[in-house]
Design a protein around this motif. Structure first.
Motif, PDB file in Angstrom:
ATOM      1  N   CYS A  18      -6.739  -4.658  -1.116  1.00  0.00           N
ATOM      2  CA  CYS A  18      -6.131  -4.219  -2.367  1.00  0.00           C
ATOM      3  C   CYS A  18      -6.850  -2.949  -2.816  1.00  0.00           C
ATOM      4  CB  CYS A  18      -6.247  -5.283  -3.438  1.00  0.00           C
ATOM      5  SG  CYS A  18      -5.336  -6.794  -3.077  1.00  0.00           S
ATOM      6  N   ARG A  20      -7.007   0.505  -5.652  1.00  0.00           N
ATOM      7  CA  ARG A  20      -6.631   1.159  -6.902  1.00  0.00           C
ATOM      8  C   ARG A  20      -5.752   2.383  -6.623  1.00  0.00           C
ATOM      9  NH1 ARG A  20      -8.145   0.183 -11.523  1.00  0.00           N
ATOM     10  NH2 ARG A  20     -10.035  -0.893 -10.904  1.00  0.00           N
ATOM     11  N   TYR A  21      -6.075   3.103  -5.549  1.00  0.00           N
ATOM     12  CA  TYR A  21      -5.348   4.322  -5.222  1.00  0.00           C
ATOM     13  C   TYR A  21      -4.410   4.073  -4.042  1.00  0.00           C
ATOM     14  CZ  TYR A  21      -8.910   6.257  -8.222  1.00  0.00           C
ATOM     15  OH  TYR A  21      -9.731   6.500  -9.283  1.00  0.00           O
ATOM     16  N   LYS A  22      -3.149   4.457  -4.227  1.00  0.00           N
ATOM     17  CA  LYS A  22      -2.138   4.257  -3.192  1.00  0.00           C
ATOM     18  C   LYS A  22      -2.540   4.937  -1.884  1.00  0.00           C
ATOM     19  CE  LYS A  22       2.845   4.407  -2.567  1.00  0.00           C
ATOM     20  NZ  LYS A  22       4.133   4.746  -3.211  1.00  0.00           N
ATOM     21  N   GLU A  23      -3.180   6.096  -1.972  1.00  0.00           N
ATOM     22  CA  GLU A  23      -3.602   6.825  -0.769  1.00  0.00           C
ATOM     23  C   GLU A  23      -4.526   5.974   0.102  1.00  0.00           C
ATOM     24  OE1 GLU A  23      -6.088  10.833   0.496  1.00  0.00           O
ATOM     25  OE2 GLU A  23      -5.326  10.667  -1.535  1.00  0.00           O
ATOM     26  N   ALA A  25      -4.564   2.681   0.234  1.00  0.00           N
ATOM     27  CA  ALA A  25      -3.726   1.642   0.839  1.00  0.00           C
ATOM     28  C   ALA A  25      -2.971   2.206   2.037  1.00  0.00           C
ATOM     29  CB  ALA A  25      -2.749   1.088  -0.199  1.00  0.00           C
ATOM     30  N   LEU A  26      -2.430   3.410   1.886  1.00  0.00           N
ATOM     31  CA  LEU A  26      -1.692   4.037   2.987  1.00  0.00           C
ATOM     32  C   LEU A  26      -2.610   4.352   4.164  1.00  0.00           C
ATOM     33  CD1 LEU A  26       0.645   6.383   0.915  1.00  0.00           C
ATOM     34  CD2 LEU A  26       1.263   4.242   2.076  1.00  0.00           C
ATOM     35  N   SER A  40       2.314  -3.179   5.322  1.00  0.00           N
ATOM     36  CA  SER A  40       2.986  -2.388   4.291  1.00  0.00           C
ATOM     37  C   SER A  40       2.389  -2.727   2.933  1.00  0.00           C
ATOM     38  CB  SER A  40       4.486  -2.671   4.291  1.00  0.00           C
ATOM     39  OG  SER A  40       4.729  -4.030   3.988  1.00  0.00           O
ATOM     40  N   ILE A  41       2.700  -1.894   1.952  1.00  0.00           N
ATOM     41  CA  ILE A  41       2.333  -2.221   0.573  1.00  0.00           C
ATOM     42  C   ILE A  41       3.372  -3.219   0.088  1.00  0.00           C
ATOM     43  CG2 ILE A  41       2.133  -1.358  -1.782  1.00  0.00           C
ATOM     44  CD1 ILE A  41       1.170   1.316  -0.566  1.00  0.00           C
ATOM     45  N   THR A  44       1.964  -4.723  -6.302  1.00  0.00           N
ATOM     46  CA  THR A  44       0.684  -4.606  -6.994  1.00  0.00           C
ATOM     47  C   THR A  44       0.326  -5.956  -7.585  1.00  0.00           C
ATOM     48  OG1 THR A  44       1.791  -3.856  -9.004  1.00  0.00           O
ATOM     49  CG2 THR A  44       0.940  -2.147  -7.543  1.00  0.00           C
ATOM     50  N   PHE A  50      -2.847  -1.868  -5.447  1.00  0.00           N
ATOM     51  CA  PHE A  50      -1.849  -1.889  -4.386  1.00  0.00           C
ATOM     52  C   PHE A  50      -2.285  -2.883  -3.319  1.00  0.00           C
ATOM     53  CE2 PHE A  50      -1.389   2.274  -6.326  1.00  0.00           C
ATOM     54  CZ  PHE A  50      -0.017   2.342  -6.498  1.00  0.00           C
TER      55      PHE A  50
END
Length: 86
Positions: A18, A20-23, A25-26, A40-41, A44, A50
């Motif tokens: 998990c 905080r920043y989508k980047e 997660a990606l 995949s995401i 939240t 994420f």
């Protein structure tokens, strides 16, 4: 070998992390894909992080069986998440 079907029905998924920043997660998803893990995401969590998920399983038992292999192969602190709990 770690395999799961992200398109299968089921409320249980393995959570690899998990963020905080989508980047971030990606970035994990990209690393997992280099190991042929289709992540995949999945949404939240209540804290706004994420969630990077892998696989879909009908029962918690099925998810736990795959989780053990996944932990050995990729993320040692992954856990099983029940999607209906979001």
């Amino acid at each position: 070998k770690v395999e799961a079907d992200n398109t299968a029905p089921g409320n249980y998924q393995i959570i690899a992390g998990c963020f905080r920043y989508k980047e971030n997660a990606l970035n994990l998803i990209t690393r997992m894909k280099t190991h042929n893990i289709n992540a995949s995401i999945i949404g939240t969590n209540p804290q706004g992080l994420f969630m990077v998920g892998y696989g879909k399983f009908v029962t918690k038992e099925e998810a736990n069986l795959s989780l053990n292999d996944f932990r050995k192969a990729f993320v040692s602190d992954a856990w099983v998440f029940e999607k209906s709990k979001i």
